[in-house]
Design an enzyme around this catalytic site. Structure first.
Site, PDB file in Angstrom:
ATOM      1  N   ALA A 262       0.823  -1.208   0.000  1.00 41.90           N
ATOM      2  CA  ALA A 262       0.000   0.000   0.000  1.00 41.90           C
ATOM      3  C   ALA A 262       0.863   1.267   0.000  1.00 41.90           C
ATOM      4  O   ALA A 262       2.087   1.204   0.071  1.00 41.90           O
ATOM      5  CB  ALA A 262      -0.917  -0.014   1.213  1.00 41.90           C
ATOM      6  N   HIS A 263       0.210   2.394  -0.076  1.00 41.07           N
ATOM      7  CA  HIS A 263       0.927   3.668  -0.201  1.00 41.07           C
ATOM      8  C   HIS A 263       1.792   3.973   1.026  1.00 41.07           C
ATOM      9  O   HIS A 263       1.410   3.710   2.148  1.00 41.07           O
ATOM     10  CB  HIS A 263      -0.005   4.839  -0.508  1.00 41.07           C
TER      11      HIS A 263
END
Lengths: 326, 326, 326
Positions: free
Chosen positions: B224-225
């Site tokens: 994920a980011h």
């Protein structure tokens, strides 16, 4: 698009009762939402209560439901109504004349040294690499990759995003770094295999990863290098099999289940959803390991106790000893 | 395709004993299935019993197995037989002359403002967007996307279906609806990183998602980011890391493990298969949290009890009190 | 690229205090790493301690933080600073003029019988099949497949590798083999839906799979056939929903959670990470089922006890009986 009931039983068998051969069927529909131009089916006794109220033109039922079905209206009596329904959906697609066309889509990239059967369909933006073999009547939908030297049998369906023959995850650790082990094996896929969207089957390290005839894989599944999956085994979405594990024939692996590497699973083993298989299974049967869901507050209390579970056992043992001594 | 044993030790070192330099090797094979033209290896003592019966032309062994190996026939003695085997597979691929060719495949879509090193290989149907940077000798297999402003270092391998730089999953909730937070960061990937098929690494919200040198990611992984993964950490298939989590160097994350967001994992942390990491880990070691699999009937009994576990604890407490009072 | 604070409040509202309208903002940055040309925000009280030390040119805060923010320097006071920040990121992207261009990329394969709105953007190497409908201002990034007869509403974003409308996983078992049930339904996706990289949404068997307006799906998610997801529900990465399950509106499904088939989830249900939902949920709330992680040695002791948990219960019962009888 429509089919007459007579055309259907001519193609699929079964006995038509209480409705005319020339009844037009415009849709196959669920029992509860079927309308007057629709053909429905009843196979799960759980839905029997929906039968009387169904507005379907005709209902496919088993012999045991014949009387109840006739009391309502038209029916097709078939030994196995669910299998009959399955074949009916196939007849429907053939009648629409919309099957996948044989040949290679111009946007696909097929290596000159790949062998694609003339009846196979290679859809848009697929990649078929050097030495790959694609069998008769097999369909690669769109955006499928079949890597070097991998083979796919006859009558297979590979859905969009499937990757066959990426490198297995193999590294030797030396002084804290990872040295790549080139994956020299390939992937061999039998006949009548279906593979869901974005599923990955890695090539073997030295020998091949093998998927036998009739295996059905759902979406987003991970099959690691040198796995062997036996005939007619089915795996649901997001499940995963780690390297060198051998799964028997006629198994079912439910969604998001994981099987660790280097195991053997016998034939007719059934793994429940989200279960982690950490040891080999020699006996057919259903196997499960899932933390039961609860409302969060109750889960927190149980989880806190679970962290101390072995201490609880010791306290019980102490109590037993006290009572015995007392 | 074949190599002589002399060519192999000239390239990789080790000492050849009990076999001639001109012995032709036609395949690298597992110890138990190797034939007379094959080179095998023995690194795991677990497979030692297979040594005597192996029909391999030559076996790579460690110094401790030299005598046993020579009693059987030819061998290459190397300090670390598994690392030697790994380098041998690389030599094999080089000798076949089938590495990925430098350059951009004509079917790939590379933005004019992307920077692709002339020695990099951009395979069929890849997408490299504006401002992306692809380092020297890096290979994008087929159907890989590298998004705007993302960078991939040197000597990386990205397998088919990889997506680098899709938007992180960021929304602000207002009056029950989700307002998109545009993801303004990018993804920065170091050197010698390998990324498995259909794995996704999202771009950061404001700053970048970072994958350090030597990281190895298997298939179908979700990063994920704003995640940061330290040097030489390896993650197996179907594992996932939620937003802003920072994983140390030299960690291993087993298959289908999950790490929730905003955590810190120290160096040399090892997470077992399917384990959910819900809090930061400051000490190196092995961490586990998996429900043990059982046959379904036994699981059901245990799961039913588990739902009431905290009540069991209270009953034990009551028993202890009764005995104490009595 | 820069924006003046005056331009920002003219576009988004809020009151600017302690800084001039002509202050140039060159970056939106996290509070702790923001520099003198940067605009930051503070919404989570947890990060309040970072406020005084921040070097940002300006900080977006809620009314309650106005005094503390002014003591430091410039601020924008907004009712909901996080939503304000979200809108600011959107303004930033618009100001850069780098939105997705309307039209079909020449490398995309769009069937002549698909309907693509003229304002939609079909990115490189996408596939849009016969009868598919793509709504206004919707963006298919790159390498997206939208299958036959599937529809995507307005203002949607589909990230790379998304597969809409692969066949649902439907087979009838007969004599140990699987007969394919052709999937005659489609997928209907509402407006303002975002779908993450490599996520798959299967077409329905007879009726359609439905994703309502405002739903947000992260990467690598599996949505099986005939699932129905209600408005503004959000699902995090690697989660999965099995066939025919109906999820209400305004739910959140955390990462890697699984929901089995044929269930109903009410509105405002929140499922924790990695939780397996095995029965329907009629009451709003947070639901959890995760095995707590521990160091491996402690886990092993607890897991061993867990396998015998129902026997522990029986031992407690026996103890209680003994004490009662005694």
């Amino acid at each position: 698009m429509s089919l007459q009931l007579g055309q259907i039983i001519d193609a699929l068998g079964g006995s038509l009762e209480g409705a005319g051969r020339d009844t037009e069927i415009r849709r196959i529909a669920p029992l509860d939402s079927a309308g007057s131009g629709d053909l429905a089916f009843l196979s799960n006794p759980r839905y029997q209560s929906q039968l009387a109220a169904s507005r379907a033109a005709c209902v496919i039922v088993g012999p045991g439901m014949r009387a109840a079905a006739l009391a309502r209206g038209g029916c097709i009596v078939a030994d196995d109504p669910y299998a009959y329904f399955a074949r009916l959906t196939q007849l429907w697609v053939r009648a629409q004349g919309q099957g996948a066309p044989a040949g290679v889509h111009p946007s696909a990239v097929v290596d000159a040294q790949a062998q694609v059967h003339p009846t196979a369909c290679i859809g848009p933006l697929c990649v078929v690499e050097r030495g790959a073999v694609i069998g008769a009547h097999t369909v690669l939908k769109s955006r499928v990759t079949v890597g070097e030297r991998c083979s796919v049998g006859a009558r297979c369906i590979l859905h969009p995003g499937v990757v066959i023959g990426a490198d297995g995850f193999g590294f030797a650790r030396q002084q804290g770094e990872w040295i790549k082990i080139e994956q020299l094996g390939a992937v061999r896929i039998g006949d009548d295999v279906e593979i869901g969207a974005n599923t990955c089957i890695d090539r073997g390290a030295l020998e091949d990863t093998v998927i036998e005839d009739g295996v059905k894989l759902d979406n987003l599944i991970q099959i690691a290098h040198n796995v062997h999956i036996g005939r007619h085994t089915a795996m649901a979405g997001c499940s995963a099999v780690a390297g060198s594990t051998r799964i028997g024939a006629h198994c079912t692996i439910a969604g998001a289940a994981s099987i660790v590497g280097h195991l053997q699973l016998a034939d007719n083993v059934h793994i429940s959803t989200n279960t982690v298989v950490t040891h080999s299974i020699t006996k057919p049967g259903q196997y499960t390991g899932v933390f039961p869901m609860d409302d969060n507050a109750k889960w927190e209390k149980n989880a806190a106790t679970l962290r101390q579970l072995y201490k609880l056992r010791e306290r019980i043992k102490a109590l037993e000893q006290t009572l015995k001594d007392g």
